[in-house]
Design a protein around this motif. Structure first.
Motif, PDB file in Angstrom:
ATOM      1  N   THR A 215       7.789  -2.508  -9.645  1.00  0.00           N
ATOM      2  CA  THR A 215       6.452  -3.073  -9.780  1.00  0.00           C
ATOM      3  C   THR A 215       5.466  -1.949 -10.045  1.00  0.00           C
ATOM      4  O   THR A 215       5.705  -0.793  -9.665  1.00  0.00           O
ATOM      5  N   LEU A 216       4.366  -2.286 -10.712  1.00  0.00           N
ATOM      6  CA  LEU A 216       3.321  -1.302 -10.990  1.00  0.00           C
ATOM      7  C   LEU A 216       2.344  -1.150  -9.840  1.00  0.00           C
ATOM      8  O   LEU A 216       1.469  -0.289  -9.877  1.00  0.00           O
ATOM      9  N   VAL A 217       2.475  -1.993  -8.819  1.00  0.00           N
ATOM     10  CA  VAL A 217       1.600  -1.906  -7.659  1.00  0.00           C
ATOM     11  C   VAL A 217       1.885  -0.613  -6.892  1.00  0.00           C
ATOM     12  O   VAL A 217       3.044  -0.203  -6.750  1.00  0.00           O
ATOM     13  N   ASP A 218       0.827   0.031  -6.419  1.00  0.00           N
ATOM     14  CA  ASP A 218       0.962   1.281  -5.682  1.00  0.00           C
ATOM     15  C   ASP A 218       1.835   1.093  -4.433  1.00  0.00           C
ATOM     16  O   ASP A 218       1.822   0.034  -3.808  1.00  0.00           O
ATOM     17  N   LYS A 219       2.584   2.145  -4.058  1.00  0.00           N
ATOM     18  CA  LYS A 219       3.521   2.048  -2.945  1.00  0.00           C
ATOM     19  C   LYS A 219       2.833   1.681  -1.632  1.00  0.00           C
ATOM     20  O   LYS A 219       3.344   0.852  -0.863  1.00  0.00           O
ATOM     21  N   SER A 220       1.681   2.266  -1.366  1.00  0.00           N
ATOM     22  CA  SER A 220       0.990   1.947  -0.114  1.00  0.00           C
ATOM     23  C   SER A 220       0.561   0.488  -0.081  1.00  0.00           C
ATOM     24  O   SER A 220       0.612  -0.168   0.967  1.00  0.00           O
ATOM     25  N   ALA A 221       0.146  -0.040  -1.235  1.00  0.00           N
ATOM     26  CA  ALA A 221      -0.247  -1.449  -1.296  1.00  0.00           C
ATOM     27  C   ALA A 221       0.958  -2.352  -1.113  1.00  0.00           C
ATOM     28  O   ALA A 221       0.868  -3.414  -0.490  1.00  0.00           O
ATOM     29  N   VAL A 222       2.101  -1.949  -1.656  1.00  0.00           N
ATOM     30  CA  VAL A 222       3.322  -2.733  -1.480  1.00  0.00           C
ATOM     31  C   VAL A 222       3.695  -2.805  -0.004  1.00  0.00           C
ATOM     32  O   VAL A 222       4.069  -3.866   0.511  1.00  0.00           O
ATOM     33  N   MET A 223       3.583  -1.685   0.694  1.00  0.00           N
ATOM     34  CA  MET A 223       3.899  -1.685   2.120  1.00  0.00           C
ATOM     35  C   MET A 223       2.966  -2.620   2.891  1.00  0.00           C
ATOM     36  O   MET A 223       3.369  -3.255   3.863  1.00  0.00           O
ATOM     37  N   ASP A 224       1.718  -2.738   2.443  1.00  0.00           N
ATOM     38  CA  ASP A 224       0.769  -3.614   3.124  1.00  0.00           C
ATOM     39  C   ASP A 224       1.073  -5.090   2.874  1.00  0.00           C
ATOM     40  O   ASP A 224       0.860  -5.936   3.745  1.00  0.00           O
ATOM     41  N   ARG A 225       1.596  -5.403   1.685  1.00  0.00           N
ATOM     42  CA  ARG A 225       1.760  -6.806   1.291  1.00  0.00           C
ATOM     43  C   ARG A 225       3.189  -7.321   1.445  1.00  0.00           C
ATOM     44  O   ARG A 225       3.406  -8.529   1.484  1.00  0.00           O
ATOM     45  N   LEU A 226       4.162  -6.422   1.489  1.00  0.00           N
ATOM     46  CA  LEU A 226       5.554  -6.839   1.409  1.00  0.00           C
ATOM     47  C   LEU A 226       5.955  -7.739   2.572  1.00  0.00           C
ATOM     48  O   LEU A 226       6.656  -8.736   2.378  1.00  0.00           O
ATOM     49  N   SER A 227       5.511  -7.410   3.756  1.00  0.00           N
ATOM     50  CA  SER A 227       5.897  -8.207   4.925  1.00  0.00           C
ATOM     51  C   SER A 227       5.448  -9.654   4.785  1.00  0.00           C
ATOM     52  O   SER A 227       6.214 -10.599   5.005  1.00  0.00           O
TER      53      SER A 227
END
Length: 355
Positions: free
Chosen positions: A246-258
């Motif tokens: 995904t092109l989403v930033d890694k920190s943002a992915v960690m915030d949203r993935l759960s």
């Protein structure tokens, strides 16, 4: 007595304030605004600096809306609350500019649709439709109303107006302007003045801007649903393992993935931000006849029930990779990852979710 005491106290306070004239009642009388002489500075001190651009002559200025000095009163403001809208600060007409936002194919058509929505809200119609040449004239409707009496009584119209709206589009079709002009006015209570004319034109324009903003927000929701299809794709992480990219930033992915995984029947056991790991447990949902009847069947993912670990990392080209490992810390093979990816994309599309 319990009823009269508060009333008596309130009335006494109001009468006391009125009697001692704490609040002068002539604050907005005509000829109430004045410019006084400059501060008298004692000998030996310098006069405070005053920018000559903003210097006003010593005088008393008329506050009458129709007087000669009406330019000293601020005009009605064009509210550029819609995304991509802006106004010229020194424009002499009620006009707003729109830039072509993402998802809008025909900017002029989108503006006309917003105007149609405003007229529908006022239960009126178009008197002259010449939008092909850039102009629409409306039928009568009331911008300003007053409510007299209680809830069950009718709202009284103060005045009625007819407007002409004009759309002008730049040659590159990335920018268009919308202007409003008052054509006709009817009122038994309020005479039409230049100041009121300007206020009505801007108010009519602001209603269209608000409708434009509302319609684009709805469009943006649909765009996010479509973007969900593109938010994940198959690929490989920096170690060559099959992964979701995904092109989403890694920190943002960690915030949203759960939150995303919980929506597709995963239970988040542990979120390890230090090592960028998310430990989850999957249990396939039970299906019933009633779910299929009501269209609420939950998606069954191509995974066995059990614990998994999602490793979040960054690839060499700056994308974010989601690598899946089973309970024995073995990376899921490429065919399983492909099936899982397609299932998650279907969920993104059907529910309008976004990673």
């Amino acid at each position: 007595m319990q009823y009269w005491v508060p009333k008596a106290l309130t009335l006494g306070v109001l009468l006391g304030l009125t009697g001692c004239s704490v609040f002068p009642n002539d604050a907005h009388d005509s000829k109430n605004y004045r410019v006084s002489e400059a501060i008298s500075v004692p000998e030996g001190l310098e006069q405070p600096y005053q920018d000559p651009q903003y210097k006003m002559a010593v005088a008393v200025y008329d506050n009458d809306a129709d007087g000669e000095n009406k330019l000293y009163r601020p005009p009605q403001q064009v509210l550029t609350l819609a995304q991509g809208s802006w106004a010229e600060s020194k424009d002499k007409v009620a006009r707003v500019y729109f830039d072509k936002n993402d998802g809008i194919d025909d900017l002029a058509g989108f503006i006309w649709q917003s105007l149609d929505g405003v007229l529908a809200n006022h239960n009126t119609q178009i008197a002259k439709d010449a939008r092909q040449t850039g102009t629409v004239e409306t039928d009568w409707y009331a911008l300003i109303k007053k409510d007299e009496g209680w809830l069950w009584e009718d709202i009284v119209e103060v005045s009625r107006q007819r407007f002409a709206f004009t759309v002008e589009q730049k040659e590159h079709q990335r920018t268009a302007s919308l202007s409003a002009k008052l054509l006709d006015y009817q009122s038994e209570e309020q005479p039409l003045t230049d100041m009121l004319k300007q206020q009505l034109e801007v108010r009519a324009l602001n209603e269209v801007i608000a409708e434009f903003d509302y319609r684009y927000r709805l469009l943006a929701v649909e765009l996010r649903k479509q973007q969900g299809l593109l938010s994940l794709e198959g690929g490989f992480d920096q170690d060559g393992n099959a992964a979701m990219l995904t092109l989403v930033d890694k920190s943002a992915v960690m915030d949203r993935l759960s939150n995303f995984l919980e929506r597709v029947n995963f239970t988040v056991i542990r979120l390890d931000r230090d090592n960028d790991l998310v430990k989850v447990r999957y249990e396939a949902p039970e299906q019933s006849v009633w779910d299929s009847i009501w269209g609420e069947e939950a998606m069954v993912l191509p995974l066995a029930d059990g614990d998994y670990v999602v490793k979040v990392s960054t690839t060499d080209d700056g994308q974010t990779a989601l690598t899946w490992l089973d309970s024995e810390e073995q990376v899921l093979d490429a065919p399983t990852m492909e099936l899982l990816l397609q299932s998650l994309l279907e969920v993104l599309r059907s529910r309008g979710l976004q990673l």
